[in-house]
Motif scaffolding. Structure first.
Motif, PDB file in Angstrom:
ATOM      1  N   THR A  23     -11.799  -2.540  -0.651  1.00 47.30           N
ATOM      2  CA  THR A  23     -13.241  -2.674  -0.547  1.00 47.30           C
ATOM      3  C   THR A  23     -13.881  -1.303  -0.679  1.00 47.30           C
ATOM      4  OG1 THR A  23     -12.940  -4.505   1.001  1.00 47.30           O
ATOM      5  CG2 THR A  23     -15.137  -3.514   0.893  1.00 47.30           C
ATOM      6  N   VAL A  24     -14.787  -1.141  -1.641  1.00 47.42           N
ATOM      7  CA  VAL A  24     -15.490   0.126  -1.821  1.00 47.42           C
ATOM      8  C   VAL A  24     -16.628   0.191  -0.810  1.00 47.42           C
ATOM      9  CG1 VAL A  24     -16.869   1.536  -3.397  1.00 47.42           C
ATOM     10  CG2 VAL A  24     -14.869   0.290  -4.257  1.00 47.42           C
ATOM     11  N   ALA A  25     -16.617   1.228   0.024  1.00 48.82           N
ATOM     12  CA  ALA A  25     -17.645   1.412   1.041  1.00 48.82           C
ATOM     13  C   ALA A  25     -18.790   2.283   0.544  1.00 48.82           C
ATOM     14  CB  ALA A  25     -17.026   2.035   2.290  1.00 48.82           C
ATOM     15  N   ASP A  37      -6.648  -2.752   2.622  1.00 49.99           N
ATOM     16  CA  ASP A  37      -5.716  -3.480   3.484  1.00 49.99           C
ATOM     17  C   ASP A  37      -4.374  -3.438   2.776  1.00 49.99           C
ATOM     18  OD1 ASP A  37      -7.757  -4.136   5.266  1.00 49.99           O
ATOM     19  OD2 ASP A  37      -8.227  -5.984   4.198  1.00 49.99           O
ATOM     20  N   PHE A  38      -3.292  -3.197   3.538  1.00 50.88           N
ATOM     21  CA  PHE A  38      -1.977  -3.061   2.923  1.00 50.88           C
ATOM     22  C   PHE A  38      -0.925  -3.837   3.714  1.00 50.88           C
ATOM     23  CE2 PHE A  38      -2.245   0.414   5.960  1.00 50.88           C
ATOM     24  CZ  PHE A  38      -1.031   0.332   6.623  1.00 50.88           C
ATOM     25  N   GLY A  46      -1.861  -3.170   7.685  1.00 50.50           N
ATOM     26  CA  GLY A  46      -2.866  -2.315   8.289  1.00 50.50           C
ATOM     27  C   GLY A  46      -3.961  -1.999   7.291  1.00 50.50           C
ATOM     28  N   THR A  47      -4.769  -1.030   7.641  1.00 51.89           N
ATOM     29  CA  THR A  47      -5.886  -0.604   6.806  1.00 51.89           C
ATOM     30  C   THR A  47      -5.814   0.897   6.619  1.00 51.89           C
ATOM     31  OG1 THR A  47      -7.240  -2.405   7.653  1.00 51.89           O
ATOM     32  CG2 THR A  47      -8.401  -0.591   6.589  1.00 51.89           C
ATOM     33  N   TYR A  48      -6.108   1.346   5.418  1.00 53.99           N
ATOM     34  CA  TYR A  48      -6.086   2.770   5.092  1.00 53.99           C
ATOM     35  C   TYR A  48      -7.403   3.140   4.419  1.00 53.99           C
ATOM     36  CZ  TYR A  48      -3.151   6.918   4.711  1.00 53.99           C
ATOM     37  OH  TYR A  48      -2.588   8.155   4.906  1.00 53.99           O
ATOM     38  N   GLY A  49      -8.023   4.243   4.858  1.00 58.56           N
ATOM     39  CA  GLY A  49      -9.225   4.766   4.223  1.00 58.56           C
ATOM     40  C   GLY A  49      -8.838   5.784   3.157  1.00 58.56           C
TER      41      GLY A  49
END
Length: 190
Positions: A23-25, A37-38, A46-49
């Motif tokens: 998702t592009v923030a 999300d991975f 999990g989630t990575y920024g």
């Protein structure tokens, strides 16, 4: 999404995290910030920024025992920063890493070079950013007029000998990690 769908087939690399959704923030012409999300091989996730930025080139320009640096105000750290010339292509332009290095050296310092050696390819901050950079050593320098961008209006060019370069690094006068790393690559080549 199931692990097999996320894995997309193929073998897992040790420690690999495969994206299942992105998702592009935030995005502008110079960068994009996204949340991925991975899933891991064991099924946990999990989630990575991630910050995506175009690659850049950095030039260690050296002649007659002098290293050419530029200094400019860097907004994120709220101070001026002394660095080797570096930069990326403006939106809509492109070329090879060497062409970029040549363009950045001329733009920021007015120097052109007859000798170019590729010292390496690195990543600026691989823990959160996809941006890579190529380091070049430029020699056979000829001065000329610079052609700085509007955002570089406060930029100053100066040359220092190697002793001064080392003193600036040790004293915190140079805080740019890419500049210090590029100097390290040059030392490894000597």
């Amino acid at each position: 999404m199931s692990l097999s769908a996320a894995a997309g087939g193929g073998r897992w690399v040790a420690g690999e995290m495969r994206p299942v959704r992105s998702t592009v923030a935030f995005a502008n012409p110079w960068m994009q910030v996204r949340s991925d999300d991975f899933v891991r091989e064991d099924g946990s996730g999990g989630t990575y920024g991630v910050v995506d930025k175009p690659d850049f080139a950095l030039v260690v320009a050296e002649q007659d025992g002098l290293f050419h640096l530029v200094e400019q105000f860097r907004y994120p750290i709220r101070r001026r920063s002394l660095e080797f010339p570096m930069g990326g292509w403006p939106p809509g332009k492109g070329g090879t890493a060497l062409e970029l290095a040549q363009a950045e050296l001329a733009e920021e310092t007015g120097l052109t070079a007859t000798g170019w050696r590729h010292l390496g390819r690195l990543y600026e901050a691989p823990g959160f950013c996809s941006q890579g950079f190529d380091v070049f050593h430029a020699t056979g320098l000829t001065p000329g007029p610079h052609a700085r961008e509007e955002t570089e209006a406060d930029m100053e060019h100066r040359a220092v000998d190697e002793g001064e370069l080392r003193r600036l690094i040790r004293s915190g006068g140079i805080v740019d990690a890419t500049t210090i790393t590029a100097y390290g690559l040059l030392l490894l080549e000597r």
